[in-house]
Enzyme design. Sequence first.
Site, mmCIF file in Angstrom:
data_model
loop_
_atom_site.group_PDB
_atom_site.id
_atom_site.type_symbol
_atom_site.label_atom_id
_atom_site.label_comp_id
_atom_site.label_asym_id
_atom_site.label_seq_id
_atom_site.Cartn_x
_atom_site.Cartn_y
_atom_site.Cartn_z
ATOM 1 N N CYS A 22 30.644 39.936 61.509
ATOM 2 C CA CYS A 22 29.625 39.635 62.524
ATOM 3 C C CYS A 22 29.511 40.768 63.553
ATOM 4 O O CYS A 22 30.454 41.494 63.791
ATOM 5 C CB CYS A 22 29.906 38.350 63.270
ATOM 6 S SG CYS A 22 30.114 36.923 62.229
ATOM 7 N N ARG A 47 28.806 45.006 59.669
ATOM 8 C CA ARG A 47 29.861 44.043 60.020
ATOM 9 C C ARG A 47 29.529 42.641 59.522
ATOM 10 O O ARG A 47 30.346 41.727 59.637
ATOM 11 C CB ARG A 47 30.046 44.000 61.534
ATOM 12 C CG ARG A 47 30.563 45.293 62.100
ATOM 13 C CD ARG A 47 30.801 45.150 63.566
ATOM 14 N NE ARG A 47 32.033 44.443 63.828
ATOM 15 C CZ ARG A 47 33.156 45.016 64.219
ATOM 16 N NH1 ARG A 47 33.197 46.309 64.388
ATOM 17 N NH2 ARG A 47 34.238 44.321 64.446
ATOM 18 N N TRP A 92 28.180 37.003 59.425
ATOM 19 C CA TRP A 92 28.884 36.914 58.147
ATOM 20 C C TRP A 92 29.477 35.517 58.127
ATOM 21 O O TRP A 92 30.393 35.215 58.888
ATOM 22 C CB TRP A 92 29.968 37.984 58.083
ATOM 23 C CG TRP A 92 30.629 38.133 56.752
ATOM 24 C CD1 TRP A 92 30.208 38.913 55.717
ATOM 25 C CD2 TRP A 92 31.833 37.506 56.312
ATOM 26 N NE1 TRP A 92 31.080 38.806 54.669
ATOM 27 C CE2 TRP A 92 32.081 37.953 55.001
ATOM 28 C CE3 TRP A 92 32.730 36.601 56.894
ATOM 29 C CZ2 TRP A 92 33.180 37.532 54.257
ATOM 30 C CZ3 TRP A 92 33.827 36.182 56.161
ATOM 31 C CH2 TRP A 92 34.049 36.653 54.855
ATOM 32 N N ASN A 125 31.660 36.002 67.706
ATOM 33 C CA ASN A 125 32.416 36.504 66.555
ATOM 34 C C ASN A 125 33.777 35.837 66.588
ATOM 35 O O ASN A 125 34.366 35.715 67.666
ATOM 36 C CB ASN A 125 32.664 38.007 66.669
ATOM 37 C CG ASN A 125 31.424 38.812 66.424
ATOM 38 O OD1 ASN A 125 30.384 38.261 66.089
ATOM 39 N ND2 ASN A 125 31.537 40.114 66.608
ATOM 40 N N GLY A 126 34.288 35.473 65.433
ATOM 41 C CA GLY A 126 35.616 34.858 65.399
ATOM 42 C C GLY A 126 35.511 33.450 64.847
ATOM 43 O O GLY A 126 34.477 33.059 64.283
ATOM 44 N N GLU A 144 43.692 51.614 44.105
ATOM 45 C CA GLU A 144 42.596 51.850 45.039
ATOM 46 C C GLU A 144 41.297 52.135 44.278
ATOM 47 O O GLU A 144 40.234 51.628 44.629
ATOM 48 C CB GLU A 144 42.959 53.002 45.989
ATOM 49 C CG GLU A 144 41.849 53.478 46.891
ATOM 50 C CD GLU A 144 41.209 52.383 47.749
ATOM 51 O OE1 GLU A 144 41.767 51.285 47.873
ATOM 52 O OE2 GLU A 144 40.116 52.645 48.284
ATOM 53 N N LYS A 146 37.836 50.066 44.497
ATOM 54 C CA LYS A 146 36.565 50.722 44.839
ATOM 55 C C LYS A 146 35.494 50.337 43.833
ATOM 56 O O LYS A 146 34.393 49.976 44.187
ATOM 57 C CB LYS A 146 36.791 52.233 44.814
ATOM 58 C CG LYS A 146 36.252 53.063 45.877
ATOM 59 C CD LYS A 146 36.750 52.944 47.277
ATOM 60 C CE LYS A 146 37.038 51.604 47.836
ATOM 61 N NZ LYS A 146 37.780 51.588 49.053
ATOM 62 N N GLU A 165 34.460 46.485 44.069
ATOM 63 C CA GLU A 165 33.728 46.010 45.246
ATOM 64 C C GLU A 165 32.334 46.604 45.350
ATOM 65 O O GLU A 165 31.428 45.971 45.874
ATOM 66 C CB GLU A 165 34.523 46.196 46.539
ATOM 67 C CG GLU A 165 34.852 47.603 46.901
ATOM 68 C CD GLU A 165 35.756 47.694 48.125
ATOM 69 O OE1 GLU A 165 35.872 46.731 48.878
ATOM 70 O OE2 GLU A 165 36.340 48.774 48.312
ATOM 71 N N HIS A 222 53.758 45.549 28.147
ATOM 72 C CA HIS A 222 54.235 44.218 28.517
ATOM 73 C C HIS A 222 53.080 43.239 28.683
ATOM 74 O O HIS A 222 53.247 42.200 29.314
ATOM 75 C CB HIS A 222 55.078 44.303 29.791
ATOM 76 C CG HIS A 222 56.254 45.211 29.629
ATOM 77 N ND1 HIS A 222 57.333 44.876 28.851
ATOM 78 C CD2 HIS A 222 56.486 46.457 30.089
ATOM 79 C CE1 HIS A 222 58.208 45.882 28.870
ATOM 80 N NE2 HIS A 222 57.703 46.855 29.619
ATOM 81 N N LYS A 262 32.572 44.652 56.867
ATOM 82 C CA LYS A 262 33.576 45.572 57.404
ATOM 83 C C LYS A 262 34.336 44.844 58.500
ATOM 84 O O LYS A 262 33.765 44.034 59.208
ATOM 85 C CB LYS A 262 32.848 46.776 57.993
ATOM 86 C CG LYS A 262 33.750 47.931 58.307
ATOM 87 C CD LYS A 262 33.429 49.086 57.419
ATOM 88 C CE LYS A 262 34.334 50.258 57.611
ATOM 89 N NZ LYS A 262 34.751 50.766 56.305
#
Length: 604
Positions: A2, A27, A74, A100-101, A481, A485, A488, A504, A599
């Site tokens: 947000c 965000r 978000w 936000n939160g 990583e 990448k 996502e 294995h 983000k």
Amino acid sequence: MCGIVGYIGRRDVAPLLLEGLQRLEYRGYDSAGIVITGKSGELKTVKAKGRVRELEARIPKRFAGTTGIAHTRWATHGAPSDENAHPHLDADNKVAVVHNGIIDNASELRAKLTADGTVFASETDTEVLAHLIGRAQAETLEKKVSEALRAVEGTYGIAVMHRDFPDRIVVARNGSPVVLGIGEKEMFVASDVAALVAHTRQVVTLGDGEMATLKADDFRTYTTEGSRTTATPTTVEWEAESYDMGGHDTYMHKEIAEQAEAVDRVLRGRIDDRFATVHLGGLNLEPGEARRVRRIKILGCGTSYHAGQIGAQLIEELARIPSDAEPASEFRYRNPVVDPDTLYVAVSQSGETYDVLAAVQELKRKGARVLGVVNVVGSAIAREADGGTYVHAGPEVCVVSTKCFTNTVVAFALLALHLGRIRDLSVSDGKRIIEGLRRLPGQIDEILKTEPEIKKLAREYADAKSMLFIGRVRGYPVAREASLKLKEVSYIHAEAYPASELKHGPLALIEPAMPTVAIVPDDDLLEKNRAALEEIKARSGRILAVAHQVQEKADHTIVVPKNEDELDPILMGIPLQLFAYHTALALGRDIDKPRNLAKSVTVE
Ligand code: F6R
């Protein structure tokens, strides 16, 4: 997570807020809304599900005012919809709140308010706050807000407007960032400096438990209990242009391309050739203390956790201190043994990730020593830590992290070298690592020049439904990583395995339709890695290798320049950022704003 932006001054507020929202869209981007004080003092609200451009299209012709707050969301409580978009208003349409939160006790408060006759217009936790402020008995807006905040549990960064107090915006922070932007006869508020820097670089970052009142020509800060606090504005390090796309089509591309420059920045002024070491000014760790550290535990999430895994290996190799990395989100829930001889390192690009912050707070409560490896200066984690180092990557706007990952790993290399030289790393090894670090920016540029070939490869592999990424020891976190990448940004399923684990289990997956991306550095494990390629080839698997020389068993090899063995992981991940980028581009994905992600995860 947000974004909030607010303004009070003389300018027409709606275009300013919309521009701020565009800059904050990374965000959160499932819905957006705006409220302004209209000519006759009424609160005028427009909300829209979708991107900020959807909101912009709905703004009526006559929507003039000089005070307003806005939000890009978000979703956490309630699906993305017009109704659930912020701002939320109280029953009398007098109070408007953007938030936000997460309010943890929202359902309990909602039940109480409903029982008292309040009718809710949305499913959000935030609306609870609007009603609480609307019903508060206190006389001033500041006191109404703090009265409401006393009833809530959870995290918030909020901005509040009230019809009866049109000369002010009141803001408060607990766990979600709130930054004030100080202008000439105008004030801004935002959840991120990105929304402000085009107008002012003078900012005040609120601490947890702090509130502020913004008027056009004045601001003051105080605690939720009402005691004044001192707020000295600081100057934002970055120019407004650093937040622009700078001629690239996406922020991700821009940020990948900036890496040589960013690495140069994290090295600048820190290398001490005389003692073959580095200076990290903010560590607050005396040499004697550094020598007494028995273990290092690195905590982070997502990409930062992967950077921490490489960091742990670097520290073990160069400083010979047993080290490991763990997702902060797991660590904080397993009642970990907090050992006085362990140094904890919290790693975070944003410096706001809730799980990392909560882990730091828990560690500090138990008396542990915590360092931060953080990108955003003055962020919550940087402030909470006992010391640490900034990674100086510059603003990262794409939701998917690239340059911050690389710079964070370089920052860990510096920390490892520093600790190593205080302990048993020889002068010649210190010099060798320093020379390696100095070669990085030039080698990164060399890798970036191979983009046209990587683009071709990405198109070839873009039809895969799933991909395996493998690496051994130093190569394994690189594989992890790279796999994150790819998944996502392209939405192709990808998973990473240590190459040594192939037999294995994962070997069962190998077939022509399941390509493997293999990290194959020229180090003492080269032959072992080659054996893994043989095993895959024997089962008709397609292989894309990232290596220092062409790999015979691979269908394709991306050749990267060789550095020192310990520093090779820094370079080997970069072509795979480009690979993920071009795969996503070939598949027509929304690269800077992948679905379901945002983000800076400031909620659990
Ligand atoms: C992935 C990505 C995330 C973040 C994670 C932690 O590309 O960006 O996995 O790394 O959410 O964020 P920070 O580093 O801000 O703590």
